[in-house]
Motif scaffolding. Sequence first.
Motif, PDB file in Angstrom:
ATOM      1  N   ARG B 224      25.654  52.468  38.841  1.00 23.11           N
ATOM      2  CA  ARG B 224      26.942  52.820  38.261  1.00 23.11           C
ATOM      3  C   ARG B 224      27.693  51.640  37.628  1.00 23.11           C
ATOM      4  N   PHE B 225      26.990  50.914  36.738  1.00 27.55           N
ATOM      5  CA  PHE B 225      27.663  49.846  35.995  1.00 27.55           C
ATOM      6  C   PHE B 225      28.817  50.406  35.164  1.00 27.55           C
ATOM      7  N   ASP B 226      28.656  51.673  34.735  1.00 21.34           N
ATOM      8  CA  ASP B 226      29.699  52.294  33.915  1.00 21.34           C
ATOM      9  C   ASP B 226      31.018  52.391  34.685  1.00 21.34           C
ATOM     10  N   ALA B 227      30.926  52.728  35.963  1.00 25.19           N
ATOM     11  CA  ALA B 227      32.145  52.864  36.767  1.00 25.19           C
ATOM     12  C   ALA B 227      32.811  51.501  36.955  1.00 25.19           C
ATOM     13  N   ILE B 228      31.989  50.486  37.194  1.00 26.34           N
ATOM     14  CA  ILE B 228      32.530  49.130  37.344  1.00 26.34           C
ATOM     15  C   ILE B 228      33.212  48.700  36.039  1.00 26.34           C
ATOM     16  N   ALA B 229      32.589  48.999  34.910  1.00 21.97           N
ATOM     17  CA  ALA B 229      33.158  48.607  33.614  1.00 21.97           C
ATOM     18  C   ALA B 229      34.508  49.291  33.398  1.00 21.97           C
ATOM     19  N   GLN B 230      34.591  50.570  33.739  1.00 25.06           N
ATOM     20  CA  GLN B 230      35.861  51.284  33.539  1.00 25.06           C
ATOM     21  C   GLN B 230      36.943  50.764  34.480  1.00 25.06           C
ATOM     22  N   LEU B 231      36.503  50.429  35.701  1.00 28.48           N
ATOM     23  CA  LEU B 231      37.438  49.845  36.661  1.00 28.48           C
ATOM     24  C   LEU B 231      37.989  48.512  36.145  1.00 28.48           C
ATOM     25  N   ARG B 232      37.104  47.670  35.628  1.00 28.67           N
ATOM     26  CA  ARG B 232      37.527  46.359  35.096  1.00 28.67           C
ATOM     27  C   ARG B 232      38.492  46.531  33.914  1.00 28.67           C
ATOM     28  N   GLN B 233      38.155  47.474  33.049  1.00 26.16           N
ATOM     29  CA  GLN B 233      38.998  47.725  31.876  1.00 26.16           C
ATOM     30  C   GLN B 233      40.411  48.101  32.304  1.00 26.16           C
ATOM     31  N   LEU B 234      40.454  49.009  33.266  1.00 29.87           N
ATOM     32  CA  LEU B 234      41.739  49.482  33.769  1.00 29.87           C
ATOM     33  C   LEU B 234      42.541  48.327  34.371  1.00 29.87           C
ATOM     34  N   ILE B 235      41.872  47.519  35.169  1.00 23.99           N
ATOM     35  CA  ILE B 235      42.556  46.384  35.802  1.00 23.99           C
ATOM     36  C   ILE B 235      43.039  45.397  34.741  1.00 23.99           C
ATOM     37  N   ASP B 236      42.165  45.088  33.786  1.00 22.58           N
ATOM     38  CA  ASP B 236      42.535  44.125  32.745  1.00 22.58           C
ATOM     39  C   ASP B 236      43.759  44.618  31.977  1.00 22.58           C
ATOM     40  N   ARG B 237      43.767  45.925  31.676  1.00 17.60           N
ATOM     41  CA  ARG B 237      44.892  46.487  30.933  1.00 17.60           C
ATOM     42  C   ARG B 237      46.178  46.347  31.745  1.00 17.60           C
ATOM     43  N   GLN B 238      46.069  46.653  33.039  1.00 20.65           N
ATOM     44  CA  GLN B 238      47.258  46.545  33.896  1.00 20.65           C
ATOM     45  C   GLN B 238      47.731  45.107  34.013  1.00 20.65           C
ATOM     46  N   LEU B 239      46.780  44.175  34.118  1.00 19.82           N
ATOM     47  CA  LEU B 239      47.154  42.764  34.244  1.00 19.82           C
ATOM     48  C   LEU B 239      47.854  42.294  32.985  1.00 19.82           C
ATOM     49  N   ILE B 240      47.359  42.743  31.831  1.00 20.92           N
ATOM     50  CA  ILE B 240      47.982  42.350  30.563  1.00 20.92           C
ATOM     51  C   ILE B 240      49.388  42.940  30.479  1.00 20.92           C
ATOM     52  N   GLU B 241      49.496  44.233  30.838  1.00 20.18           N
ATOM     53  CA  GLU B 241      50.802  44.899  30.757  1.00 20.18           C
ATOM     54  C   GLU B 241      51.827  44.257  31.691  1.00 20.18           C
ATOM     55  N   SER B 242      51.346  43.859  32.870  1.00 21.29           N
ATOM     56  CA  SER B 242      52.296  43.313  33.850  1.00 21.29           C
ATOM     57  C   SER B 242      52.801  41.938  33.424  1.00 21.29           C
ATOM     58  N   ARG B 243      52.031  41.256  32.551  1.00 24.62           N
ATOM     59  CA  ARG B 243      52.426  39.945  32.012  1.00 24.62           C
ATOM     60  C   ARG B 243      52.850  38.955  33.092  1.00 24.62           C
ATOM     61  N   SER B 244      52.514  39.238  34.313  1.00 25.70           N
ATOM     62  CA  SER B 244      52.927  38.320  35.378  1.00 25.70           C
ATOM     63  C   SER B 244      51.688  37.612  35.926  1.00 25.70           C
ATOM     64  N   GLU B 245      51.916  36.765  36.891  1.00 29.18           N
ATOM     65  CA  GLU B 245      50.812  36.012  37.488  1.00 29.18           C
ATOM     66  C   GLU B 245      50.167  36.816  38.617  1.00 29.18           C
ATOM     67  N   THR B 246      50.110  38.128  38.446  1.00 32.68           N
ATOM     68  CA  THR B 246      49.513  38.993  39.464  1.00 32.68           C
ATOM     69  C   THR B 246      48.066  38.553  39.736  1.00 32.68           C
ATOM     70  N   PRO B 247      47.707  38.385  40.994  1.00 33.51           N
ATOM     71  CA  PRO B 247      46.308  38.035  41.249  1.00 33.51           C
ATOM     72  C   PRO B 247      45.404  39.239  40.978  1.00 33.51           C
ATOM     73  N   TYR B 248      44.154  38.964  40.708  1.00 32.92           N
ATOM     74  CA  TYR B 248      43.194  40.049  40.472  1.00 32.92           C
ATOM     75  C   TYR B 248      43.125  40.910  41.733  1.00 32.92           C
ATOM     76  N   PRO B 249      43.240  42.226  41.586  1.00 33.66           N
ATOM     77  CA  PRO B 249      43.305  43.068  42.792  1.00 33.66           C
ATOM     78  C   PRO B 249      41.976  43.076  43.559  1.00 33.66           C
ATOM     79  N   THR B 250      42.082  43.215  44.877  1.00 34.49           N
ATOM     80  CA  THR B 250      40.878  43.248  45.699  1.00 34.49           C
ATOM     81  C   THR B 250      40.193  44.613  45.608  1.00 34.49           C
ATOM     82  N   ILE B 251      38.908  44.580  45.302  1.00 30.26           N
ATOM     83  CA  ILE B 251      38.080  45.784  45.351  1.00 30.26           C
ATOM     84  C   ILE B 251      37.012  45.507  46.408  1.00 30.26           C
ATOM     85  N   ALA B 252      36.933  46.332  47.448  1.00 37.18           N
ATOM     86  CA  ALA B 252      35.879  46.174  48.453  1.00 37.18           C
ATOM     87  C   ALA B 252      34.916  47.334  48.321  1.00 37.18           C
TER      88      ALA B 252
END
Lengths: 363, 363
Positions: B224-252
């Motif tokens: 499921r590389f596709d799921a990981i890619a979509q997850l990363r995209q979503l996180i990257d978009r949120q990190l950009i939108e937040s424009r803050s020094e938010t740390p990369y969220p933990t995924i376990a």
Amino acid sequence: MVLPPDETSEPKETVDSEEAAEPEGKAETVADLGELALIERLSAFCTAGMVGDDAALLTVRSGHQLVVTTDMLTEGVHFSDRTTPPETVGWRATAANLSDLAAMGASPLGITLALGLPAKTPWNWVEALYQGVADCLKQHGGMILGGDVCRAAQRTVSITALGEVIDQQAVRRDSASAGMAVVVTGPHGGSRAGLAVLLGELTAEDNSDYHAHWIQAHQKPVPRFDAIAQLRQLIDRQLIESRSETPYPTIAGMDSSDGLANALLQISSSSQIGIDVVRSQIPLPLGLKATVGADTALEWALYGGEDFELVLCLSFELAKELAKAGVVSIIGTTTHDSNVVQLLDAQNSSASVQVVHKSFQHF
Amino acid sequence: MVLPPDETSEPKETVDSEEAAEPEGKAETVADLGELALIERLSAFCTAGMVGDDAALLTVRSGHQLVVTTDMLTEGVHFSDRTTPPETVGWRATAANLSDLAAMGASPLGITLALGLPAKTPWNWVEALYQGVADCLKQHGGMILGGDVCRAAQRTVSITALGEVIDQQAVRRDSASAGMAVVVTGPHGGSRAGLAVLLGELTAEDNSDYHAHWIQAHQKPVPRFDAIAQLRQLIDRQLIESRSETPYPTIAGMDSSDGLANALLQISSSSQIGIDVVRSQIPLPLGLKATVGADTALEWALYGGEDFELVLCLSFELAKELAKAGVVSIIGTTTHDSNVVQLLDAQNSSASVQVVHKSFQHF
């Protein structure tokens, strides 16, 4: 998930083992342990933090390339309890893979280790195998990065080794050119002689003073990272002294795991060059010629295999320096021929030229 | 060098194969080919430049860590000609290893492939296996970096997969904490259902419309590389939108190769958390409940294994976004308990709580 176990589908072990001769129920088997307990015990051999995820994580240093090699060994084909106790199976399997890294000019990062085991394999055997692996890694570098155990008809060891090499400094088979020195990092034929002792082809009457040495060559081969390190040191010193923009010198070659003849033939065909080797300059293990005669000694040196020395092509200037330091022996030279390896009686002699052609086939 | 071949030391193949039923001498075997010709034919499947040295060379991108995983499969245990034609053995073995890379949040670099083969193995079988490996790599990424073939009593496939993950973004089992959503990337139980059809446990009378779908789930699982890619995209978009020094969220998390129950238990014990799963929220393959009943469907979903979906713990915020996009299903939540997985009838319900404890053992 695996298919349901089927007793009838598991062939008898192919090689009688000491353990099999023990009274039933005495030795603790992997079936007694179960998969989870087995993995837990094996984890003790692994680097902390490397176990417990789907995969291991590691870092390749910047400016380096990753080097990857793999080998599978099976009982009855590559090892048997007659000639190779489990510590030795572990050491040799690891050393063979590390030797492939050394042959690329790389330094070791670690290995993965997958084991196929019949259910009745004694735990002691598995533990001793891991001990041999761990000993070899401790001595030569690298860690156990991951593994797998599964049920199999036959004891099977599959190792993948990872190493790193400085960008553009990998040693390749295909980059030799005419006029280079051909060197080896040590004597050849010792592993075959050790096997002969273990199989009883050589007996106590055959120069037994040397037997332990030959058995050692067979059972505990050494990946020649030391030779690569000395070579790099020498080159670095020369580059510093020359203070010029001299490019890093080309080193071509491989290891002699499948025999010296095979290594020479592979380099010759990959690089499209000829190789002339002077018969008498091939270093032999102490006592071998006196024990089995010159012809058999040469045969074993060329075709015995598993000496795990490096066979390198490099400038005569470097080769002579390395030979002076005792790191290599110069055995010949590359020529403008293509894809041919010749054995000569003496340098520049065309008398009694023998073309090397044989190479061992597994099937 | 290998020990001399000994016909008596090679056990009979454990699983009757179609090839074995063919008249003797009809199918070209690996013994007919010999090792060198076999390797030459197999090289056709490998990336140009990757074959011909002691080891393969590759580059890990700067800012990335290397990810390594290994698996060994044996005939009669992990596959048989009855349920898995050779293309499928190759695909599944590759997909299983790639799935371990996806489970670490990595993208694939390539694999090494070692094969143990009885001498009478038909070349067609080996070729089809390689085709399955190549197809899976073509579709999901990565190349064949190296390999080995050796004689064995039993067909054996050992794969080591290499991937790369951005520094600090690896998905681990031990980094879940209380209050996270627990999600899966797809339905569970489909692979077990496909096996049931192939083994004749389910017949044409059992909702045969779905059989091809379940067989597909068993024979051609998807990393499921596709799921990981979509997850990363979503996180990257949120990190950009937040424009803050938010740390990369933990995924376990990890993959469900050994069953959904096993994955939940492993995450729970590695992270020292509890996991509450709502029974009805576990997605099942279409038609399964109607065919085998709710209890068996749940049993297969939890313990069937080899669905190769991802089981992840992450913030409810991310989980809900991903669920909205159809990438995951939220099946539960992590709790302040430690090392316990419970099945609930409904969210926040303590009625009929069932503790998940079972996990498959190979020996």
